[in-house]
Design a protein around this motif. Structure first.
Motif, PDB file in Angstrom:
ATOM      1  N   LEU A 159       0.854  -1.183   0.000  1.00 36.89           N
ATOM      2  CA  LEU A 159       0.000   0.000   0.000  1.00 36.89           C
ATOM      3  C   LEU A 159       0.891   1.235   0.000  1.00 36.89           C
ATOM      4  O   LEU A 159       1.610   1.493   0.965  1.00 36.89           O
ATOM      5  N   THR A 190      -5.965  -0.944   5.002  1.00 41.15           N
ATOM      6  CA  THR A 190      -5.155  -2.062   5.488  1.00 41.15           C
ATOM      7  C   THR A 190      -6.029  -3.220   5.958  1.00 41.15           C
ATOM      8  O   THR A 190      -5.724  -4.394   5.696  1.00 41.15           O
ATOM      9  N   ILE A 205      -2.946   4.499  -1.965  1.00 40.02           N
ATOM     10  CA  ILE A 205      -4.004   4.759  -0.993  1.00 40.02           C
ATOM     11  C   ILE A 205      -4.006   6.259  -0.712  1.00 40.02           C
ATOM     12  O   ILE A 205      -3.114   6.787  -0.055  1.00 40.02           O
ATOM     13  N   SER A 255      -6.481   6.499  -6.581  1.00 39.55           N
ATOM     14  CA  SER A 255      -6.683   5.261  -5.816  1.00 39.55           C
ATOM     15  C   SER A 255      -7.666   4.320  -6.502  1.00 39.55           C
ATOM     16  O   SER A 255      -8.220   3.424  -5.859  1.00 39.55           O
ATOM     17  N   ALA A 258      -7.087   0.511  -6.066  1.00 40.11           N
ATOM     18  CA  ALA A 258      -7.450   0.009  -4.736  1.00 40.11           C
ATOM     19  C   ALA A 258      -8.959  -0.074  -4.580  1.00 40.11           C
ATOM     20  O   ALA A 258      -9.475  -0.988  -3.924  1.00 40.11           O
ATOM     21  N   TYR A 264     -11.802  -0.210  -1.635  1.00 38.15           N
ATOM     22  CA  TYR A 264     -11.388   0.968  -0.864  1.00 38.15           C
ATOM     23  C   TYR A 264     -12.254   2.172  -1.224  1.00 38.15           C
ATOM     24  O   TYR A 264     -12.380   2.528  -2.403  1.00 38.15           O
TER      25      TYR A 264
END
Length: 280
Positions: A159, A190, A205, A255, A258, A264
């Motif tokens: 990350l 996480t 992130i 991001s 992710a 995310y």
């Protein structure tokens, strides 16, 4: 019986937030750090094998957040940087393999992009396809550790977290438009990475930003105008506080990968800061 997670660097800002989030999500958390802390159960230097072995006992997942950071550049010898950021990471991975740890999550930094973050005629759109060009020993050692993690036997996720340390409110608000992230979002990412057993790879992130890749030329030339058009309420809030809108932005972190792979969804952005925090 709860799954067990070892988190390194649990007396630091990121490690403590990650440990708390994993605990809240039902993980049994074991923390390691050179300094005592709320989530630190093993106090010691990760360069020492006995410390690593103690920290990893019974772990299903290890989250490696411990490191020397950018503020240490110029104050800590480069050999120390390599020993802590690379050597200790290599030892931790070796010991994790022997301990049967199934998953490794490495907390890296968007700083590894280095010189690639310098704009030419437009703001740099920073996704994982941008080739890192390290500019200092911090960037070099974080990138070297990333490579070790990527070749580990255990399934791994790296990350690359954006800027997430305390700053004066006007600076924080500006950074949360394009290059900062809330510490709670880092912790949430996480936890997602720990739970998504089949996901591997490297992910940025960062925070929720109002811009698209198509905005990059205008963000370089007249960021204030783009901010006013995209988020007029933010521009108005800056004016009400007598905070200057940035004339140019050099980068925007993306991001999207992710979001797609981990689910995310960052929520701690500039709007929250403007709603909940007042001028000193």
């Amino acid at each position: 019986m709860a799954a067990a997670a070892t988190v390194t660097g649990t007396s630091g800002l990121v490690g403590a937030a990650v440990a708390a989030a994993l605990d809240a999500a039902g993980w049994a958390v074991r923390g390691a750090d050179r300094a005592p802390g709320r989530w630190t159960t093993v106090v010691g230097d990760l360069r020492e094998p006995r410390v690593r072995r103690s920290a990893l006992a019974g772990a299903d997942v290890v989250v490696h957040a411990a490191a020397l950071h950018a503020p240490h550049v110029g104050r800590v010898d480069e050999r120390e940087f390599r020993a802590v950021n690379v050597g200790a990471t290599e030892g931790l991975l070796d010991d994790a393999q022997r301990a049967g740890v199934a998953r490794v999550i490495y907390i890296s930094s968007t700083s590894v992009y280095g010189h690639a973050l310098v704009p030419a005629d437009r703001a740099v759109w920073v996704d994982e396809g941008l080739e890192p060009r390290p500019r200092d020993i911090y960037d070099e050692t974080k990138l070297a550790a990333e490579r070790l993690v990527a070749t580990a036997d255990a399934a791994s996720v790296t990350l690359r977290i954006a800027r997430c340390f305390p700053e004066p409110l006007p600076v924080l608000a500006t950074h949360l438009l394009h290059r900062a992230v809330g510490i709670a979002d880092v912790a949430a990412a996480t936890v997602l990475a720990a739970a998504r057993h089949t996901v591997t790879g490297t992910f940025n992130i960062a925070g929720p930003y109002p811009f698209t890749r198509a905005d990059c030329p205008a963000l370089h030339d007249d960021a204030a105008a783009v901010i006013t058009a995209r988020v007029p309420e933010v521009a108005a809030a800056f004016r009400d506080r007598n905070w200057p809108l940035p004339r140019t932005l050099d980068r925007v972190y993306d991001s999207g990968a992710a979001a797609a792979a981990l689910g995310y969804r960052p929520v701690h952005g500039v709007h929250q800061v403007l709603r909940t925090r007042q001028d000193p």
